[in-house]
Design a protein around this motif. Structure first.
Motif, mmCIF file in Angstrom:
data_model
loop_
_atom_site.group_PDB
_atom_site.id
_atom_site.type_symbol
_atom_site.label_atom_id
_atom_site.label_comp_id
_atom_site.label_asym_id
_atom_site.label_seq_id
_atom_site.Cartn_x
_atom_site.Cartn_y
_atom_site.Cartn_z
ATOM 1 N N GLU A 60 40.272 41.963 41.987
ATOM 2 C CA GLU A 60 41.496 42.422 41.945
ATOM 3 C C GLU A 60 42.027 43.625 42.773
ATOM 4 O OE1 GLU A 60 43.456 42.488 37.927
ATOM 5 O OE2 GLU A 60 42.407 41.428 37.690
ATOM 6 N N LEU A 61 41.375 44.557 42.954
ATOM 7 C CA LEU A 61 42.145 45.911 43.654
ATOM 8 C C LEU A 61 41.762 45.632 45.114
ATOM 9 C CD1 LEU A 61 42.688 49.034 44.161
ATOM 10 C CD2 LEU A 61 40.564 49.623 43.821
ATOM 11 N N TYR A 62 40.343 44.515 45.709
ATOM 12 C CA TYR A 62 40.065 44.033 46.949
ATOM 13 C C TYR A 62 41.421 43.497 47.220
ATOM 14 C CZ TYR A 62 37.851 43.742 51.080
ATOM 15 O OH TYR A 62 37.494 43.471 52.377
ATOM 16 N N ALA A 63 41.525 42.621 46.794
ATOM 17 C CA ALA A 63 43.381 41.828 46.874
ATOM 18 C C ALA A 63 43.706 42.403 47.185
ATOM 19 C CB ALA A 63 43.084 40.621 46.356
ATOM 20 N N VAL A 67 44.623 45.393 49.017
ATOM 21 C CA VAL A 67 44.830 46.521 49.774
ATOM 22 C C VAL A 67 43.484 46.179 50.721
ATOM 23 C CG1 VAL A 67 44.403 48.196 48.075
ATOM 24 C CG2 VAL A 67 42.809 47.681 48.012
ATOM 25 N N ALA A 68 43.416 45.286 51.248
ATOM 26 C CA ALA A 68 42.102 44.010 52.096
ATOM 27 C C ALA A 68 42.644 44.639 53.609
ATOM 28 C CB ALA A 68 41.646 42.659 51.736
ATOM 29 N N ASP A 69 44.239 44.421 53.512
ATOM 30 C CA ASP A 69 45.310 44.012 54.157
ATOM 31 C C ASP A 69 45.598 45.558 55.371
ATOM 32 O OD1 ASP A 69 45.562 41.143 54.027
ATOM 33 O OD2 ASP A 69 46.964 41.203 53.727
ATOM 34 N N GLY A 70 45.331 46.283 54.193
ATOM 35 C CA GLY A 70 45.341 47.569 54.886
ATOM 36 C C GLY A 70 44.351 48.410 55.336
ATOM 37 N N GLY A 71 43.020 47.420 55.667
ATOM 38 C CA GLY A 71 41.903 47.706 55.992
ATOM 39 C C GLY A 71 41.650 48.416 55.508
ATOM 40 N N VAL A 128 32.174 31.349 39.080
ATOM 41 C CA VAL A 128 33.958 32.126 39.240
ATOM 42 C C VAL A 128 34.622 32.445 37.961
ATOM 43 C CG1 VAL A 128 35.923 32.310 40.753
ATOM 44 C CG2 VAL A 128 34.269 30.647 41.312
ATOM 45 N N GLY A 129 33.929 33.802 37.967
ATOM 46 C CA GLY A 129 34.645 34.850 37.507
ATOM 47 C C GLY A 129 36.143 35.970 38.287
ATOM 48 N N GLY A 130 36.295 35.727 39.444
ATOM 49 C CA GLY A 130 37.362 36.695 39.857
ATOM 50 C C GLY A 130 37.574 36.338 40.919
ATOM 51 N N GLY A 190 33.696 39.923 53.331
ATOM 52 C CA GLY A 190 34.565 40.199 54.601
ATOM 53 C C GLY A 190 34.603 40.628 55.633
ATOM 54 N N ARG A 191 35.227 40.611 57.021
ATOM 55 C CA ARG A 191 35.078 40.873 57.829
ATOM 56 C C ARG A 191 35.068 42.643 57.435
ATOM 57 N NH1 ARG A 191 36.063 39.421 62.773
ATOM 58 N NH2 ARG A 191 36.712 41.150 63.323
#
Ligand SMILES: [Zn+2]
Length: 404
Positions: free
Chosen positions: A165-168, A170-174, A218-220, A225-226
């Protein structure tokens, strides 16, 4: 501009180490009496607990940075300490030295007694990662932050769900993700067997891919990713390799460490053929070499020694690629560094063979460019690394801080 004549020297792109453990700086060559799980419990968890002491953490951060400069490691994915005070020491030491760093505190919410000082509650782990991102993450600069669950056995389904959840968010922020995958396949009580038994999943990678419920349901949200680097990936299934390739997830290949802990040999041909980006990592302190060309040296030897059709003489250009540009790609910063293309930020090394006689001797015998590059990568030792530059600024060794 000042023109300098460096005839007789070589320019190489700066080395990119995609997997190195800062809190293990002082424990390379630690005898744990066995493979991964024994070594972690007997040597590593106790050693990492010592970084709770701010003075000691500062000393280790200084030593870590000094090793990086001496070995020309201009960029790195650094597996961090559990302690925010030690992460502060790490980031400040890198800022003072002018080196690139991506790091994140090692997250552990479960583990054996010897890991107790490194373990926090899940809520605290989440709060500390957020705080580290808010304080230190600088997408356009030299310093970025990663979400770093130590490995699936150090966290729970609940922790993985929360980190997803956290990664989803903040991912756009690199922000990056870093962890370990498929390192030790000992039957029964090895790492992979224990992950599969604990999570009741079909494959280890599923636990990082949001499929951490029994039967790989699937649990979350997932963590691939890149900007995700998985260290080791020695014993992957075809499906795991395909999934990493499809998501742009990179592998930090650490043959020196795999020799040290008896982890086996990553199948080079099959892994590369799957389309996954494979970059080199020292994995200090399971790896006992800081110099990335020494890891390339082991890379050549283990893959040439692989059984049957797996045996392959990795081309010197591939070795150089794995030690430099593949690492920049793994960090999703290929546009900034990794080779000497015009327009990049000028991370490079000046190699002076005259400063290390055995290297000069073998280079004299090399008659083709391929042989010359091979001799350079196999024979390079620290004394021949004369100058190290990050973003055009000299960072060492020795007297530093002049513009290139
Ligand atoms: Zn590692």
């Amino acid at each position: 501009v000042v023109v300098r004549d460096l005839r007789g020297c070589f320019l190489l792109p700066g080395f990119v180490d995609t997997h190195v453990h800062y809190p293990q700086t002082a424990v390379t060559d630690a005898y744990g009496g066995g493979q991964l799980m024994e070594w972690l419990e007997h040597c590593i968890f106790p050693a990492e607990a010592e970084l709770a002491d701010p003075g000691y953490a500062e000393a280790i951060a200084a030593a870590f940075v000094a090793r990086r400069v001496a070995c020309g490691t201009t960029a790195a994915m650094v597996f961090g300490s559990a302690f925010p005070v030690a992460q502060r020491a790490l980031y400040e030491a890198h800022e003072a030295a002018g080196l690139r760093v991506v790091s994140g505190r090692g997250i552990q919410t479960v583990g054996p007694d010897s890991a107790a000082p490194l373990i926090t509650t899940e809520a605290e782990a989440l709060a500390l990662v957020r705080e580290e991102i808010d304080t230190w993450h600088d997408p356009a600069g030299l310093r970025q932050v990663a979400i770093v669950p130590r490995f699936s056995l150090s966290v729970t389904r609940q922790t993985l769900a929360a980190l997803g959840e956290l990664y989803a968010e903040v991912a756009d922020g690199g922000v990056y993700v870093h962890s370990h995958l498929n390192e030790n396949n000992r039957a029964g009580d090895g790492e992979i067997a224990t992950v599969k038994a604990m999570y009741e999943v079909d494959s280890y990678l599923d636990t990082y891919d949001g499929r951490f419920l029994p039967g790989s349901r699937v649990g979350g949200a997932g963590l691939l990713g890149r900007r995700t680097i998985m260290a080791h990936a020695v014993h992957c299934t075809d499906a795991e390799l395909d999934r990493m390739a499809a998501t742009g997830t990179s592998i930090a290949h650490c043959p020196t460490s795999q020799l040290f802990l008896g982890s086996g040999t990553m199948p080079w041909r099959r892994t590369v053929a799957a389309g996954v980006n494979v970059a080199l990592g020292t994995d200090v302190g399971a790896g006992d070499e800081w110099l990335l060309s020494r890891v390339a040296n082991d890379c050549y030897k283990v893959h040439l020694s692989a059984p049957g059709d797996d045996a392959v003489a990795v081309h010197p250009a591939e070795l150089l690629f794995a030690a430099t540009l593949a690492g920049a790609r793994a960090l999703d910063q290929e546009d900034r560094f990794g080779n000497l293309d015009a327009g990049k930020e000028a991370d490079f090394l000046v190699i002076d063979p005259a400063a290390y006689a055995p290297l000069a001797l073998t280079l004299e015998q090399a008659s083709t460019p391929d042989q010359q590059l091979f001799a350079l990568l196999m024979g390079l030792r620290e004394p021949a690394i004369r100058e190290v530059y990050v973003a055009g600024r000299r960072v060492g060794p020795g007297q530093a801080a002049s513009e290139a």
